[in-house]
Motif scaffolding. Structure first.
Motif, PDB file in Angstrom:
ATOM      1  N   THR A  54       9.118  -3.387  -2.188  1.00  0.00           N
ATOM      2  CA  THR A  54      10.594  -3.180  -2.344  1.00  0.00           C
ATOM      3  C   THR A  54      11.306  -2.832  -1.043  1.00  0.00           C
ATOM      4  O   THR A  54      10.585  -2.582   0.062  1.00  0.00           O
ATOM      5  N   VAL A  55      12.486  -3.433  -1.217  1.00  0.00           N
ATOM      6  CA  VAL A  55      13.330  -3.301  -0.094  1.00  0.00           C
ATOM      7  C   VAL A  55      14.575  -2.642  -0.306  1.00  0.00           C
ATOM      8  O   VAL A  55      15.106  -2.734  -1.494  1.00  0.00           O
ATOM      9  N   VAL A  56      14.806  -1.184   0.394  1.00  0.00           N
ATOM     10  CA  VAL A  56      15.943  -0.507   0.009  1.00  0.00           C
ATOM     11  C   VAL A  56      16.959  -0.703   1.347  1.00  0.00           C
ATOM     12  O   VAL A  56      16.601  -0.572   2.255  1.00  0.00           O
ATOM     13  N   VAL A  57      18.392  -1.055   0.648  1.00  0.00           N
ATOM     14  CA  VAL A  57      19.207  -1.483   1.795  1.00  0.00           C
ATOM     15  C   VAL A  57      20.507  -0.417   1.561  1.00  0.00           C
ATOM     16  O   VAL A  57      21.176  -0.169   0.512  1.00  0.00           O
ATOM     17  N   SER A  58      20.792   0.249   2.811  1.00  0.00           N
ATOM     18  CA  SER A  58      21.681   1.252   2.591  1.00  0.00           C
ATOM     19  C   SER A  58      22.959   1.062   3.452  1.00  0.00           C
ATOM     20  O   SER A  58      22.904   1.036   4.803  1.00  0.00           O
ATOM     21  N   CYS A  59      24.221   1.212   3.173  1.00  0.00           N
ATOM     22  CA  CYS A  59      25.410   0.885   3.770  1.00  0.00           C
ATOM     23  C   CYS A  59      26.130   2.379   3.843  1.00  0.00           C
ATOM     24  O   CYS A  59      26.460   2.790   2.828  1.00  0.00           O
ATOM     25  N   ILE A  60      26.279   3.072   4.966  1.00  0.00           N
ATOM     26  CA  ILE A  60      26.849   4.311   5.153  1.00  0.00           C
ATOM     27  C   ILE A  60      28.401   4.136   5.278  1.00  0.00           C
ATOM     28  O   ILE A  60      28.858   5.238   5.552  1.00  0.00           O
ATOM     29  N   GLY A  78      10.554  -7.389   9.643  1.00  0.00           N
ATOM     30  CA  GLY A  78      10.127  -7.667  11.124  1.00  0.00           C
ATOM     31  C   GLY A  78       9.221  -6.559  11.591  1.00  0.00           C
ATOM     32  O   GLY A  78       8.086  -6.951  11.842  1.00  0.00           O
ATOM     33  N   ASN A  79       9.546  -5.197  11.220  1.00  0.00           N
ATOM     34  CA  ASN A  79       8.740  -4.217  11.704  1.00  0.00           C
ATOM     35  C   ASN A  79       7.404  -4.015  10.597  1.00  0.00           C
ATOM     36  O   ASN A  79       6.562  -3.912  11.576  1.00  0.00           O
ATOM     37  N   ALA A  80       7.640  -4.400   9.664  1.00  0.00           N
ATOM     38  CA  ALA A  80       6.418  -4.159   8.831  1.00  0.00           C
ATOM     39  C   ALA A  80       5.331  -5.266   8.976  1.00  0.00           C
ATOM     40  O   ALA A  80       4.203  -5.290   9.145  1.00  0.00           O
ATOM     41  N   VAL A  81       5.853  -6.504   9.112  1.00  0.00           N
ATOM     42  CA  VAL A  81       5.081  -7.735   9.446  1.00  0.00           C
ATOM     43  C   VAL A  81       4.310  -7.481  10.800  1.00  0.00           C
ATOM     44  O   VAL A  81       3.353  -7.861  10.822  1.00  0.00           O
ATOM     45  N   SER A  82       5.255  -7.083  11.701  1.00  0.00           N
ATOM     46  CA  SER A  82       4.491  -6.649  13.078  1.00  0.00           C
ATOM     47  C   SER A  82       3.405  -5.501  13.090  1.00  0.00           C
ATOM     48  O   SER A  82       2.657  -5.564  14.009  1.00  0.00           O
ATOM     49  N   HIS A  83       3.445  -5.021  11.991  1.00  0.00           N
ATOM     50  CA  HIS A  83       2.239  -3.873  11.621  1.00  0.00           C
ATOM     51  C   HIS A  83       1.172  -4.493  10.655  1.00  0.00           C
ATOM     52  O   HIS A  83       0.290  -3.799  10.176  1.00  0.00           O
ATOM     53  N   GLY A  84       1.256  -5.916  10.421  1.00  0.00           N
ATOM     54  CA  GLY A  84       0.045  -6.593   9.710  1.00  0.00           C
ATOM     55  C   GLY A  84       0.488  -6.692   8.352  1.00  0.00           C
ATOM     56  O   GLY A  84      -0.385  -7.201   7.455  1.00  0.00           O
ATOM     57  N   VAL A  85       1.663  -6.152   7.749  1.00  0.00           N
ATOM     58  CA  VAL A  85       1.988  -6.139   6.266  1.00  0.00           C
ATOM     59  C   VAL A  85       2.335  -7.833   6.199  1.00  0.00           C
ATOM     60  O   VAL A  85       2.877  -8.373   6.685  1.00  0.00           O
ATOM     61  N   ASP A 105       0.797  -1.249  -0.033  1.00  0.00           N
ATOM     62  CA  ASP A 105      -0.055   0.035   0.231  1.00  0.00           C
ATOM     63  C   ASP A 105       0.917   1.212  -0.121  1.00  0.00           C
ATOM     64  O   ASP A 105       0.518   2.432   0.168  1.00  0.00           O
ATOM     65  N   GLY A 106       2.128   1.191   0.194  1.00  0.00           N
ATOM     66  CA  GLY A 106       3.123   2.213  -0.166  1.00  0.00           C
ATOM     67  C   GLY A 106       3.453   2.744   1.187  1.00  0.00           C
ATOM     68  O   GLY A 106       4.487   3.586   1.235  1.00  0.00           O
ATOM     69  N   THR A 107       3.139   2.177   2.265  1.00  0.00           N
ATOM     70  CA  THR A 107       3.654   2.554   3.489  1.00  0.00           C
ATOM     71  C   THR A 107       5.055   1.972   3.820  1.00  0.00           C
ATOM     72  O   THR A 107       5.336   1.013   3.314  1.00  0.00           O
ATOM     73  N   THR A 108       5.815   2.794   4.341  1.00  0.00           N
ATOM     74  CA  THR A 108       7.286   2.531   4.581  1.00  0.00           C
ATOM     75  C   THR A 108       7.521   2.176   6.095  1.00  0.00           C
ATOM     76  O   THR A 108       6.786   2.420   7.012  1.00  0.00           O
TER      77      THR A 108
END
Ligand SMILES: [Zn+2]
Length: 129
Positions: free
Chosen positions: A71-77, A59-66, A33-36
């Motif tokens: 899409t998954v964005v992974v960033s290493c700084i 895990g955060n998304a799934v715990s909110h019912g997703v 649904d576009g929620t991040t």
């Protein structure tokens, strides 16, 4: 939109707990649904208890019912080149139907499909999907 997601993932990486590797990673999950939902790597003195940024974000998304992730964005700084997701995180992506993965390092991001990164992911159908 993509640039915003990358900035969001980089911001999350600044909150990573990575005192052992000094390899800070942030992740953003975009639900159907576009929620991040965000996550960061969380290391542990018992190394095997450490968690990847992608895993905490999923895990955060799934715990909110997703149950469907686009899409998954992974960033290493802490690296010039993108740090690719590990096999465990790729399998998590297969479970929730991720289509697109943006892998980001200080030199910029590269886009892949999940099928490119894990062409034979394991699937066991369940009633919840
Ligand atoms: Zn991982």
């Amino acid at each position: 939109m993509t640039d915003e997601l990358i900035e969001q993932a980089r911001a999350r990486a600044r909150h990573a707990y990575a005192p052992f590797s000094n390899f800070r990673v942030g992740a953003v999950v975009v639900a159907g649904d576009g929620t991040t939902y965000e996550g960061a790597n969380v290391e542990n003195s018992a190394y095997g208890s450490s968690m990847c940024a992608e895993a905490t974000a999923i895990g955060n998304a799934v715990s909110h019912g997703v149950r469907k992730i686009d899409t998954v964005v992974v960033s290493c700084i802490d690296a010039d080149e993108p740090g690719y997701p590990c096999g465990n995180c790729l399998q998590l992506m297969v479970e929730f139907g991720v289509k697109r993965v943006l892998v980001d390092g200080l030199n910029g991001a590269v886009e892949h499909s999940v099928e490119e990164l894990i062409p034979h992911g394991f699937r066991l159908e369940s009633e919840e999907q």
